[in-house]
Design a protein around this motif. Structure first.
Motif, short mmCIF file in Angstrom:
data_model
loop_
_atom_site.label_atom_id
_atom_site.label_comp_id
_atom_site.label_asym_id
_atom_site.label_seq_id
_atom_site.Cartn_x
_atom_site.Cartn_y
_atom_site.Cartn_z
N MET A 6 -2.88 -21.49 -16.56
CA MET A 6 -3.88 -22.45 -16.09
C MET A 6 -3.15 -23.65 -15.50
O MET A 6 -2.16 -24.13 -16.07
N LYS A 7 -3.64 -24.16 -14.38
CA LYS A 7 -2.98 -25.26 -13.69
C LYS A 7 -3.01 -26.54 -14.53
O LYS A 7 -4.03 -26.93 -15.07
N VAL A 8 -1.82 -27.18 -14.62
CA VAL A 8 -1.72 -28.45 -15.34
C VAL A 8 -2.13 -29.58 -14.41
O VAL A 8 -1.64 -29.68 -13.28
N THR A 9 -3.04 -30.42 -14.87
CA THR A 9 -3.49 -31.55 -14.08
C THR A 9 -3.21 -32.85 -14.82
O THR A 9 -2.80 -32.85 -15.98
N LYS A 10 -3.45 -33.96 -14.15
CA LYS A 10 -3.25 -35.27 -14.77
C LYS A 10 -4.11 -35.42 -16.02
O LYS A 10 -3.69 -36.02 -17.01
N LYS A 11 -5.29 -34.82 -15.98
CA LYS A 11 -6.20 -34.92 -17.13
C LYS A 11 -5.80 -34.02 -18.29
O LYS A 11 -5.96 -34.37 -19.45
N THR A 12 -5.29 -32.83 -17.99
CA THR A 12 -5.01 -31.86 -19.05
C THR A 12 -3.60 -31.96 -19.62
O THR A 12 -3.34 -31.44 -20.71
N LYS A 13 -2.69 -32.61 -18.92
CA LYS A 13 -1.31 -32.68 -19.39
C LYS A 13 -1.23 -33.45 -20.71
O LYS A 13 -1.73 -34.57 -20.83
N VAL A 14 -0.60 -32.83 -21.70
CA VAL A 14 -0.43 -33.46 -23.01
C VAL A 14 0.71 -34.46 -22.91
O VAL A 14 1.86 -34.10 -22.62
N LYS A 15 0.40 -35.71 -23.16
CA LYS A 15 1.40 -36.78 -23.02
C LYS A 15 2.06 -37.15 -24.35
O LYS A 15 3.25 -37.41 -24.41
N ARG A 16 1.30 -37.20 -25.42
CA ARG A 16 1.85 -37.51 -26.73
C ARG A 16 2.31 -36.21 -27.37
O ARG A 16 1.53 -35.27 -27.54
N LEU A 52 -26.71 -23.87 -19.57
CA LEU A 52 -25.71 -24.42 -18.66
C LEU A 52 -24.44 -23.60 -18.72
O LEU A 52 -24.11 -22.98 -19.74
N LYS A 53 -23.71 -23.61 -17.60
CA LYS A 53 -22.43 -22.89 -17.50
C LYS A 53 -21.34 -23.87 -17.09
O LYS A 53 -21.53 -24.66 -16.16
N ILE A 54 -20.21 -23.82 -17.78
CA ILE A 54 -19.08 -24.69 -17.47
C ILE A 54 -17.86 -23.82 -17.18
O ILE A 54 -17.37 -23.11 -18.07
N PRO A 55 -17.36 -23.82 -15.94
CA PRO A 55 -16.14 -23.07 -15.64
C PRO A 55 -14.93 -23.66 -16.37
O PRO A 55 -14.79 -24.88 -16.46
N ILE A 56 -14.09 -22.79 -16.91
CA ILE A 56 -12.89 -23.23 -17.61
C ILE A 56 -11.76 -23.29 -16.58
O ILE A 56 -11.03 -22.31 -16.38
N ILE A 57 -11.64 -24.42 -15.93
CA ILE A 57 -10.64 -24.59 -14.87
C ILE A 57 -9.54 -25.55 -15.30
O ILE A 57 -8.35 -25.26 -15.20
N GLU A 58 -9.95 -26.73 -15.78
CA GLU A 58 -9.00 -27.72 -16.27
C GLU A 58 -9.05 -27.72 -17.79
O GLU A 58 -10.01 -28.22 -18.39
N ALA A 59 -8.03 -27.16 -18.42
CA ALA A 59 -8.03 -27.06 -19.88
C ALA A 59 -6.61 -27.02 -20.41
O ALA A 59 -5.68 -26.58 -19.73
N SER A 60 -6.46 -27.49 -21.64
CA SER A 60 -5.17 -27.41 -22.32
C SER A 60 -5.40 -27.29 -23.81
O SER A 60 -6.44 -27.68 -24.32
N ALA A 61 -4.40 -26.72 -24.48
CA ALA A 61 -4.43 -26.63 -25.94
C ALA A 61 -3.33 -27.51 -26.50
O ALA A 61 -2.30 -27.74 -25.85
N LYS A 62 -3.55 -28.01 -27.70
CA LYS A 62 -2.51 -28.78 -28.41
C LYS A 62 -2.47 -28.26 -29.84
O LYS A 62 -3.51 -28.18 -30.50
N ILE A 63 -1.26 -27.92 -30.28
CA ILE A 63 -1.11 -27.28 -31.58
C ILE A 63 0.04 -27.94 -32.35
O ILE A 63 1.13 -28.15 -31.81
#
Length: 215
Positions: A1-11, A151-162
Motif C-alpha cells: 500500500m502506498k505510503v503517504t504523508k498521512k499514513t507514514k508512522v512518525k513516532r 456506506l463504502k470506504i475504499p482502503i487506499i490510504e492505510a497503515s498498521a502500527k504494532i
C-alpha cells in the motif's frame, strides 16, 4: 500500500507496516472501528461495526443517522481499529507501554445505492462478526432495507502500527531490583446464553459453535 504523508508512522517508525497482508489481518480480526470526522465545526469520534470486502470497508446504520448523513457527503474521515495485547511494565515509569496492533485508514465514504450491493454489504458486515450467521436467520425485509443506509470506504490510504515484546529500559536500569515484564491481554468468546423467550428444542446454531472454536 502506498505510503503517504498521512499514513507514514512518525513516532517509532520501525513499528509501522504498510502491506495489505498485515493491515487486512488486523482488520479481519475485529468488527468494531472508531470513525473520526468534523461535524458542524467540531471533531466527533463514533464507534461502529464494519465489514471488509477485498479493498473496501462497509458500514451501515439508520437512514437518519447523523454520522451516515454527514459521511455520505464525502467529508474526510479517519478510521482506527486497535487491539491491546498486553500491558508492558518497565523498571522505570517512563518506559511503561502497551503491546498492541492497530490500523488507521484515511479516506472518504460513498453511499451504496444498488440493491444487490446493499444486500451483499449487509452479509459482509454480518459475516465479519459471525461467519455464516446470515444464512441462519430471516433476511431484511423491504421496510428494514428502506430504513438502512450503507456506506463504502475504499482502503487506499492505510497503515498498521504494532508493538510487541518486553519492555525497553535504560541500560543502567536493568540492574535495579524492580520486576519488569508483560501482562498479556486476550479477548475470550464465552459460552452463549439463550434468549429467555427462545422456544424449547432449538439448538445452538453452527455459526455460534464455529465462533467458539476459532476465538
Amino acid at each position: 500500500m502506498k505510503v503517504t504523508k498521512k499514513t507514514k508512522v512518525k513516532r517509532s517508525p520501525k513499528r509501522g507496516f504498510y502491506d495489505k497482508k498485515t493491515i487486512y489481518k488486523i482488520l479481519d480480526n475485529h468488527f468494531v472501528c472508531q470513525i473520526a470526522f468534523v461535524y458542524e465545526g467540531y471533531p466527533v469520534v463514533i464507534p461502529t461495526i464494519y465489514g471488509r470486502d477485498n479493498d473496501n470497508l462497509y458500514m451501515h446504520g439508520a437512514t437518519v443517522s447523523r454520522m451516515l448523513l454527514e459521511l455520505e457527503k464525502g467529508v474526510p474521515i479517519s478510521i482506527n481499529i486497535t487491539q491491546t495485547d498486553g500491558i508492558v511494565l518497565a523498571r522505570s515509569a517512563f518506559h511503561h507501554s502497551l503491546n498492541y496492533q492497530s490500523v488507521t485508514i484515511f479516506g472518504e465514504a460513498t453511499l451504496v445505492i444498488g440493491e444487490n450491493e446493499r444486500l451483499k454489504a449487509l452479509k459482509i458486515i454480518s459475516d465479519q462478526i459471525i461467519p455464516n450467521r446470515w444464512d441462519e436467520v430471516r433476511l431484511p425485509n423491504e421496510k428494514e432495507l428502506k430504513a438502512t443506509k450503507i456506506l463504502k470506504i475504499p482502503i487506499i490510504e492505510a497503515s498498521a502500527k504494532i508493538r510487541q515484546g518486553p519492555p525497553s529500559d535504560e541500560k543502567e536500569d536493568y540492574n535495579l531490583p524492580i520486576w519488569a515484564g508483560v501482562i498479556p491481554i486476550t479477548s475470550i468468546i464465552q459460552n452463549p446464553i439463550s434468549d429467555p423467550k427462545l422456544k424449547e428444542g432449538i439448538p445452538i446454531p453452527e455459526s455460534v459453535k464455529e465462533l467458539r472454536k476459532k476465538r
